[in-house]
Scaffold this active site. Structure first.
Site, short mmCIF file in Angstrom:
data_model
loop_
_atom_site.label_atom_id
_atom_site.label_comp_id
_atom_site.label_asym_id
_atom_site.label_seq_id
_atom_site.Cartn_x
_atom_site.Cartn_y
_atom_site.Cartn_z
CG ASP A 7 64.04 31.66 30.25
OD1 ASP A 7 65.10 31.03 30.18
OD2 ASP A 7 63.78 32.64 29.51
CG HIS A 66 66.30 34.53 32.43
ND1 HIS A 66 66.21 34.51 31.05
CD2 HIS A 66 65.34 35.37 32.86
CE1 HIS A 66 65.23 35.31 30.67
NE2 HIS A 66 64.68 35.84 31.75
NE ARG A 91 63.34 23.98 17.70
CZ ARG A 91 63.28 23.87 19.02
NH1 ARG A 91 64.12 24.51 19.78
NH2 ARG A 91 62.34 23.15 19.60
CG ASN A 139 69.24 29.59 31.11
OD1 ASN A 139 70.20 29.99 30.44
ND2 ASN A 139 68.07 30.22 31.09
CG LEU A 162 69.13 24.07 24.10
CD1 LEU A 162 69.86 23.99 25.43
CD2 LEU A 162 70.00 23.58 22.96
CG ASP A 184 61.32 23.11 32.64
OD1 ASP A 184 61.50 23.98 31.74
OD2 ASP A 184 60.42 23.21 33.49
CB ALA A 185 60.37 20.49 28.09
N GLY A 186 60.42 23.79 29.01
CA GLY A 186 59.85 25.11 28.72
C GLY A 186 60.93 26.17 28.52
C1 GAR Z 1 73.42 37.34 30.47
O1 GAR Z 1 72.80 38.48 31.00
C2 GAR Z 1 72.49 36.15 30.57
O2 GAR Z 1 71.70 36.14 31.71
C3 GAR Z 1 71.64 36.36 29.34
O3 GAR Z 1 72.57 36.71 28.35
C4 GAR Z 1 73.62 37.49 28.96
C5 GAR Z 1 74.94 36.96 28.50
O4 GAR Z 1 75.97 37.84 28.87
N1 GAR Z 1 70.90 35.18 29.01
C6 GAR Z 1 69.65 35.21 28.56
O5 GAR Z 1 69.05 36.24 28.33
C7 GAR Z 1 69.03 33.86 28.33
N2 GAR Z 1 67.61 33.97 28.14
P1 GAR Z 1 77.48 37.41 28.68
O6 GAR Z 1 77.63 36.85 27.26
O7 GAR Z 1 78.26 38.67 28.87
O8 GAR Z 1 77.78 36.39 29.73
#
Ligand code: GAR
Length: 196
Positions: free
Chosen positions: A144, A108, A64, A106, A92, A140-142
């Site tokens: 979400d 979420h 990774r 990010n 990451l 950050d390192a965690g």
């Molecule tokens: C979005 O809902 C975003 O929040 C989620 O992936 C989707 C991407 O949609 N991200 C996560 O779940 C990250 N943990 P998209 O490709 O149509 O923009």
């Protein structure tokens, strides 16, 4: 003008919202490139807007860390002010995050800290929550766990399917991510202050 690289893994509807916003000469940010961890369908949006793309697939590396190092080198080639994870589904390594911190955000699909991880929409439904939403946070390192920059809430309609709820969340995510990027570009949101 704030310069951005967007990382995606999937359909890229949030990426498209950013590409459309940045296409307006009055918008204070521009997208230098779009990267992905697989040949994601969403890369086609970047190509339509004439934005360069790159793909760095974890499966081609023996660790990774080695994958993330090459991903980081691709980002550094473009020298963006900000990296936006818009549906980027790989966690990451801490070293990668540290190299970019605090200029990596990010998107979420939940009201963090509720429902972190890869199945936020499913988890909100399984928990019987009556509301959920979208969050933009500094990475950050965690997983979400970084400082929250902005959130928007929606009610969960009774009996809604996971995919329909996710579509409703994506509708609010698209305006939320554009708004946050614009606020960072205009200096209304200071990532160094928010991360300390
Ligand atoms: C979005 O809902 C975003 O929040 C989620 O992936 C989707 C991407 O949609 N991200 C996560 O779940 C990250 N943990 P998209 O490709 O149509 O923009």
């Amino acid at each position: 003008m704030l310069s951005i690289v967007v990382l995606i893994s999937g359909s890229g509807s949030n990426l498209r919202a950013l590409l459309e916003a940045c296409d307006n000469p009055l918008f204070p940010a521009k997208i230098l490139a779009v990267g992905a961890d697989n040949p994601a369908a969403g890369l086609a949006h970047a190509e339509q807007f004439g934005v360069p793309t790159f793909v760095v697939e974890p499966g081609l590396f023996d660790s990774r860390e080695n994958w993330a190092e090459v991903l980081l080198r691709n980002l550094e080639y473009h020298k963006p002010d900000l990296v936006v994870l818009a549906g980027f589904m790989k966690v990451l390594p801490a070293g990668f995050v540290a190299a970019l911190s605090p200029n990596i955000i990010n998107l979420h699909p939940s009201l963090l800290p509720a429902f972190p991880g890869a199945h936020a929409v499913r988890d909100a439904l399984s928990a019987g929550a009556d509301a959920t939403g979208a969050t933009v946070h500094i990475v950050d390192a965690g997983v979400d766990t970084g400082p929250i920059l902005a959130q928007r809430e929606i009610a969960i309609p009774t009996g809604i399917s996971e995919s329909d709820l996710h579509e409703q969340i994506k509708t609010i995510e698209r305006s939320l991510i554009v708004e946050v990027v614009s606020q960072i570009a205009e200096g209304k949101l200071n990532l160094s202050e928010r991360s300390s």
